[in-house]
Write an enzyme that holds these catalytic residues in place. Structure first.
Site, PDB file in Angstrom:
ATOM      1  N   HIS A 477       0.812  -1.220   0.000  1.00  0.00           N
ATOM      2  CA  HIS A 477       0.000   0.000   0.000  1.00  0.00           C
ATOM      3  C   HIS A 477       0.848   1.273   0.000  1.00  0.00           C
ATOM      4  O   HIS A 477       0.630   2.168   0.828  1.00  0.00           O
ATOM      5  CB  HIS A 477      -0.936   0.003   1.223  1.00  0.00           C
ATOM      6  CG  HIS A 477      -1.858  -1.163   1.292  1.00  0.00           C
ATOM      7  ND1 HIS A 477      -2.329  -1.683   2.472  1.00  0.00           N
ATOM      8  CD2 HIS A 477      -2.397  -1.924   0.309  1.00  0.00           C
ATOM      9  CE1 HIS A 477      -3.121  -2.713   2.223  1.00  0.00           C
ATOM     10  NE2 HIS A 477      -3.172  -2.880   0.914  1.00  0.00           N
ATOM     11  N   PRO A 478       1.813   1.430  -0.912  1.00  0.00           N
ATOM     12  CA  PRO A 478       2.621   2.656  -0.919  1.00  0.00           C
ATOM     13  C   PRO A 478       1.827   3.856  -1.436  1.00  0.00           C
ATOM     14  O   PRO A 478       1.062   3.742  -2.404  1.00  0.00           O
ATOM     15  CB  PRO A 478       3.773   2.306  -1.866  1.00  0.00           C
ATOM     16  CG  PRO A 478       3.171   1.310  -2.818  1.00  0.00           C
ATOM     17  CD  PRO A 478       2.219   0.502  -1.987  1.00  0.00           C
TER      18      PRO A 478
END
Length: 556
Positions: A477-478
């Site tokens: 989830h960057p």
């Protein structure tokens, strides 16, 4: 625009056919008088592994036509390990390889954006766009949409381990939450999934595939690696791209705007290659500085995750279901009927918990997988077991994405600086103990075998910390590397326009100023839905105040 330059001209040029790019291409091309070019470095992503939900483990585990398979720089606080960073490649982007969990984050996340001065990004403002995008199989209500392109389904009951986990969470003192996107996020419960009738429902399946044949004003170019945004007189006028290293460079021009949708790693990379970034860094690489934007590539935030793994006393995990000839039979059965173990992701339950009672929203997320998951499923299970993923939702540690060279085909330098902050280390340690507390409950004892990892002998703070340093990984989830902000240091304003350069916006997960409390695919689609109205000059959808549990309205 300089008329002497060659190349086709479109009203909009979109870079990246991921979750945001597919939404924009579909919405902007609804007007037959508007022309749109969508450039994508990958292909159509129509393989069986992409379409079959159970293929997720194979897609994430290996670099290939659907997965960029990046890695980080050595991580100082994780024993200098280089961590694997899978990201989607091809139509649908990461929505074509993700775990298909439909989560929006906490309502308070978006109210915090509004309190940061980002007008139009509060929860009441964005909820109508979440709902417009969504078609929930149970129909619409105060929180869920009905009739949108993105199909959202309830997970099947699945194996009894899921029900047992939810009951164990209840026994441990947590509420049971039937819809994590509804009135209350906190608690344990079932996940809702972007799966339609047994098929992965990526952003491409939802927004792109159904409309292509009817939209001559939309051109999708696959195998088109964007190498540079063409900028003249401080205005973006087009994009240079090619089919790969050594292939001819082609140009496409935008009469209106260039929209960058490359994601948290590749959007800042493309901006920097185009002369938008830290001026000193760009000059050292010989890149002409078009705009000195010191925060491009900074503010990287990601959800770090650990897997607490247990052996299972019953032969009902994916290990027993895929042993020997059973694995190819899953694919054959799915091809013939879309039935069997292939039609789901085997990730049906989880939770959102608070590590400290005084918090205004959960800071830990759990995902239960009916399998032993080690190293992104790259280490194959040799026994029945189940895994509880535990990740910290709001890390204080922040990192960077920088250029390693001027070669657009070379991966950027990704440095999340995981666990640089002490509070992050404490929260991850607490998450392990909270998982153990849930799994120790009577409701799950029928299936619970010995703790495989970290192992019952790992008990003290120092021992748990050491295990985390050696085993923690991303849960994909960057965000945040081209953040929007009210301050002038922010690369983007609240309409996602690049400050200092005309005709250029960034629209994807990189624009989030803070990481939301949950999976990031649904928020990325929402962001693109809202921007499609801004680009078309439409009035925003009226704000909606849906009922939310009190902790969602606590002040910062």
């Amino acid at each position: 625009m300089a008329e002497t330059q060659d190349g086709q001209k479109f009203d909009y040029v979109i870079v990246g056919a991921g979750s945001a790019g597919c939404v924009l291409a579909s919405r902007l091309s609804e007007d037959p008088n508007v022309t749109v070019a969508l450039l994508e470095a990958g292909g159509k992503n129509n393989s069986l592994l992409v379409r079959m939900p159970a293929g997720v483990g194979n897609l994430i585990a290996s670099k290939g036509v659907s997965n960029w398979g990046f890695e980080t720089t050595p991580q100082e606080f994780l024993n200098n390990r280089r961590l694997y960073q899978p990201r989607g490649r091809g139509w649908g982007g990461s929505s074509a390889i993700n775990g298909m969990i439909y989560i929006r984050g906490h309502a308070r996340d978006y109210d915090q954006w509004r309190q940061m001065g980002l007008n139009g990004w509060g929860y009441a403002d964005v909820l109508p766009y979440f709902k417009r995008a969504q078609h929930h199989e149970d129909g619409g209500d105060a929180w869920n949409g009905d009739g949108g392109p993105l199909w959202v389904s309830r997970g099947p009951p699945g194996d009894p381990i899921y029900k047992a986990f939810i009951q164990a969470g209840k026994q441990a003192g947590y509420p049971v939450t039937r819809d994590f996107n509804g009135y209350q996020q906190e608690g344990v419960g079932p996940y809702h999934l972007t799966i339609r009738e047994g098929e992965r429902w990526s952003a491409a399946a939802a927004y792109l595939n159904p409309i292509l044949a009817q939209r001559p004003n939309l051109k999708v170019v696959s195998n088109a690696y964007a190498g540079r945004i063409i900028i003249e007189n401080k205005t973006a006028i087009g994009v240079e791209y090619s089919a790969g290293p050594g292939k001819p460079v082609q140009k496409v021009f935008a009469k209106g705007e260039v929209l960058v949708c490359g994601g948290a790693f590749q959007s800042p990379q493309l901006l920097q290659l185009s002369g938008i970034g830290v001026a000193d860094d760009l000059m050292k690489l010989g890149i002409k500085v078009e705009h000195d934007a010191p925060d491009v590539g900074r503010n990287l935030q990601d959800h770090l995750d650990v897997c607490v793994i247990y052996e299972m006393t019953k032969p009902i995990s994916m290990y027993s279901k895929t042993k020997g000839l059973k694995q190819p039979m899953i694919g054959i059965q799915y091809l013939l009927s879309k039935q069997g173990a292939g039609r789901t992701n085997h990730l049906h339950a989880g939770g959102f918990l608070k590590s400290r009672g005084e918090l205004d929203r959960p800071d830990i997320q759990l995902h239960l997988v009916n399998a032993q998951m080690r190293d992104h499923a790259r280490i194959k299970a040799d026994r029945d077991g189940f895994t509880v993923h535990a990740c910290q939702l709001r890390p204080e540690s922040k990192g960077t994405v920088k250029l390693g060279s001027t070669n657009p085909f070379e991966a950027p330098l990704i440095d999340p600086r995981y666990l640089a902050e002490e509070n992050d280390r404490r929260t991850m340690r607490d998450s392990v103990r909270m998982v153990r507390d849930i799994v120790a409950q009577d409701a799950i004892k029928l299936y619970r075998g010995p703790e495989f990892a970290p192992g019952a002998h790992v008990r003290t703070d120092a021992e748990i910390d050491a295990w985390i340093r050696e085993n923690a990984e991303t849960i994909y989830h960057p965000v945040g590397t081209v953040r929007m902000g009210a301050d002038n240091k922010a690369p983007l304003d609240d309409q996602l326009r690049v400050r200092g350069i005309g005709g250029l916006r960034v629209i994807d997960a990189s624009v989030m100023p803070t990481l939301v409390g949950g999976n990031t695919n649904a928020p990325t689609i929402m962001i693109a839905e809202r921007l499609s109205d801004i680009l078309r000059g439409k009035k925003p959808l009226p704000p909606q105040d849906a009922p939310i549990a009190e902790d969602a309205r606590a002040t910062v």
